[in-house]
Design a protein around this motif. Structure first.
Motif, short mmCIF file in Angstrom:
data_model
loop_
_atom_site.label_atom_id
_atom_site.label_comp_id
_atom_site.label_asym_id
_atom_site.label_seq_id
_atom_site.Cartn_x
_atom_site.Cartn_y
_atom_site.Cartn_z
N TRP A 86 3.37 2.35 5.14
CA TRP A 86 3.43 3.65 4.40
C TRP A 86 2.60 3.44 3.22
O TRP A 86 2.67 2.33 2.53
CB TRP A 86 4.59 4.13 4.02
CG TRP A 86 5.61 3.45 3.16
CD1 TRP A 86 5.72 3.09 1.93
CD2 TRP A 86 6.62 2.33 3.91
NE1 TRP A 86 6.68 2.18 1.72
CE2 TRP A 86 7.52 1.93 2.68
CE3 TRP A 86 7.14 2.09 5.18
CZ2 TRP A 86 8.34 0.87 3.11
CZ3 TRP A 86 8.19 1.40 5.33
CH2 TRP A 86 8.58 0.65 4.36
N LYS A 87 2.05 4.51 2.63
CA LYS A 87 1.15 4.70 1.49
C LYS A 87 1.83 5.62 0.51
O LYS A 87 2.10 6.83 0.71
CB LYS A 87 -0.26 5.20 1.68
CG LYS A 87 -1.09 4.08 2.30
CD LYS A 87 -2.67 4.62 2.48
CE LYS A 87 -3.35 3.61 3.12
NZ LYS A 87 -4.92 4.05 3.19
N PRO A 88 2.21 5.01 -0.84
CA PRO A 88 2.96 5.90 -1.60
C PRO A 88 1.87 6.63 -2.54
O PRO A 88 0.86 6.41 -2.93
CB PRO A 88 3.72 4.87 -2.38
CG PRO A 88 3.48 3.63 -2.10
CD PRO A 88 2.36 3.57 -1.24
N ALA A 89 2.76 7.90 -3.10
CA ALA A 89 1.71 8.57 -4.04
C ALA A 89 3.14 9.17 -4.89
O ALA A 89 3.83 9.88 -4.77
CB ALA A 89 1.12 9.50 -3.75
N GLY A 102 -3.67 5.07 -2.30
CA GLY A 102 -4.51 3.95 -1.49
C GLY A 102 -3.94 2.58 -1.38
O GLY A 102 -4.47 1.90 -0.72
N TRP A 103 -2.79 2.49 -2.11
CA TRP A 103 -2.33 1.19 -1.78
C TRP A 103 -0.99 1.43 -0.56
O TRP A 103 -0.74 2.41 -0.28
CB TRP A 103 -1.29 0.55 -3.04
CG TRP A 103 -0.36 1.32 -3.61
CD1 TRP A 103 0.97 1.15 -3.35
CD2 TRP A 103 -0.61 2.11 -4.67
NE1 TRP A 103 1.55 1.88 -4.26
CE2 TRP A 103 0.70 2.46 -5.11
CE3 TRP A 103 -1.66 2.94 -5.29
CZ2 TRP A 103 1.13 3.52 -6.13
CZ3 TRP A 103 -1.47 3.66 -6.40
CH2 TRP A 103 -0.20 4.01 -6.70
N SER A 126 -6.62 -2.12 -0.81
CA SER A 126 -7.85 -2.06 -0.67
C SER A 126 -8.56 -0.46 -0.43
O SER A 126 -9.67 -0.38 -0.52
CB SER A 126 -8.16 -2.69 1.00
OG SER A 126 -7.37 -2.24 1.87
N ASP A 127 -7.77 0.49 -0.39
CA ASP A 127 -8.02 1.57 -0.12
C ASP A 127 -8.16 2.57 -1.35
O ASP A 127 -8.10 3.64 -1.58
CB ASP A 127 -7.22 2.60 0.90
CG ASP A 127 -7.63 2.01 2.29
OD1 ASP A 127 -8.54 1.43 2.52
OD2 ASP A 127 -6.82 2.49 3.14
N VAL A 128 -7.61 1.60 -2.49
CA VAL A 128 -7.62 2.36 -3.95
C VAL A 128 -9.11 2.32 -4.42
O VAL A 128 -9.65 1.38 -4.66
CB VAL A 128 -6.87 1.58 -4.81
CG1 VAL A 128 -6.90 2.13 -6.34
CG2 VAL A 128 -5.46 1.47 -4.30
N ASP A 130 -10.11 5.32 -6.92
CA ASP A 130 -10.23 6.18 -7.90
C ASP A 130 -10.55 5.10 -9.06
O ASP A 130 -9.46 4.17 -9.38
CB ASP A 130 -8.93 6.89 -8.12
CG ASP A 130 -8.89 7.72 -9.28
OD1 ASP A 130 -9.82 7.69 -10.10
OD2 ASP A 130 -7.92 8.52 -9.48
N PRO A 131 -11.67 5.35 -9.91
CA PRO A 131 -11.88 4.45 -10.94
C PRO A 131 -10.92 4.59 -12.08
O PRO A 131 -10.57 3.47 -12.77
CB PRO A 131 -13.30 4.94 -11.51
CG PRO A 131 -14.04 5.83 -10.52
CD PRO A 131 -12.57 6.27 -9.65
N GLU A 132 -10.20 5.81 -12.23
CA GLU A 132 -9.45 5.81 -13.46
C GLU A 132 -8.12 5.09 -13.02
O GLU A 132 -7.55 4.64 -13.97
CB GLU A 132 -9.09 7.34 -13.52
CG GLU A 132 -10.21 8.11 -14.27
CD GLU A 132 -10.60 7.55 -15.71
OE1 GLU A 132 -9.63 7.12 -16.47
OE2 GLU A 132 -11.73 7.25 -15.74
N LEU A 133 -7.60 5.38 -11.78
CA LEU A 133 -6.34 4.65 -11.31
C LEU A 133 -6.68 3.02 -11.44
O LEU A 133 -5.77 2.17 -11.96
CB LEU A 133 -6.21 4.83 -9.92
CG LEU A 133 -5.08 4.23 -9.25
CD1 LEU A 133 -3.72 4.61 -10.17
CD2 LEU A 133 -4.67 4.67 -7.74
N LEU A 134 -7.77 2.68 -11.17
CA LEU A 134 -8.08 1.21 -11.07
C LEU A 134 -8.27 0.75 -12.61
O LEU A 134 -7.74 -0.47 -12.77
CB LEU A 134 -9.39 0.83 -10.31
CG LEU A 134 -9.44 1.10 -9.01
CD1 LEU A 134 -10.77 0.99 -8.35
CD2 LEU A 134 -8.43 0.00 -8.39
N LYS A 135 -8.45 1.59 -13.53
CA LYS A 135 -8.50 1.06 -15.08
C LYS A 135 -6.98 0.93 -15.56
O LYS A 135 -6.59 0.47 -16.35
CB LYS A 135 -9.00 2.24 -15.85
CG LYS A 135 -10.57 2.18 -15.76
CD LYS A 135 -11.26 3.28 -16.85
CE LYS A 135 -12.73 3.36 -16.31
NZ LYS A 135 -13.13 4.51 -16.95
#
Length: 161
Positions: A86-89, A102-103, A126-128, A130-135
């Motif tokens: 599963w992928k959470p949000a 994406g995770w 690997s599917d993340v 979003d630049p803001e999320l990665l920050k």
């Protein structure tokens, strides 16, 4: 760890058949029993996962997430007695997310004779994209030691049944 790495995988053998491991993994009400990170509190949805495309909601807690929160988990993989993922949000301001961020958490089960199962847990980001999320989030947000503890706790949960 390489900055190119986008996943962690840990593996452990448990002394029960794959169907018994799968039965625990596909019941969200039991996920708190094998969460090595200590973040899962309980499930809002207690129905068994039966197919990819389903969604289940968990109540969570993490200081880096601001305390208590809810996460919607989108089932991405389902192969009976072989694989579930599963992928959470997380919810934002109490609203359900449109989709995963994406995770992914993926459990793969490989029989080792009639009464043992090799369980592989992969945490992938690997599917993340979003630049803001990665920050905001330093991946891996969950360390390998917590993944290993998840498999230790899963082994305990499936052997107590």
């Amino acid at each position: 760890m390489s900055t190119e790495q986008k996943h962690l995988t840990v593996t452990r053998t448990v002394d029960v058949a794959p169907k018994d491991v799968f039965a625990v993994l596909t019941l969200p009400a039991r996920h708190h029993e094998f969460d090595g990170s200590g973040m899962v509190r309980n499930a809002d949805d207690t129905e068994r996962i039966t197919a990819a495309g389903e969604k289940f909601v968990m109540n969570m807690h993490a200081e880096f997430m601001g305390g208590d929160y809810r996460t919607h988990n989108f089932v991405t993989a389902y192969d009976e007695n072989k694989m579930v993922g599963w992928k959470p949000a997380p919810e934002e301001n109490g609203a359900a997310p449109a989709g995963p961020l994406g995770w992914e958490w993926l459990y793969e089960l490989t029989p080792q004779g009639s009464d043992a199962t090799e369980v592989s847990l992969t945490y992938s980001w690997s599917d993340v994209t979003d630049p803001e999320l990665l920050k905001q989030v330093h991946f891996p947000a969950i360390p390998q030691e917590d993944l290993e503890e998840s498999l230790n706790l899963l082994a305990a949960a499936v052997t107590k049944d």
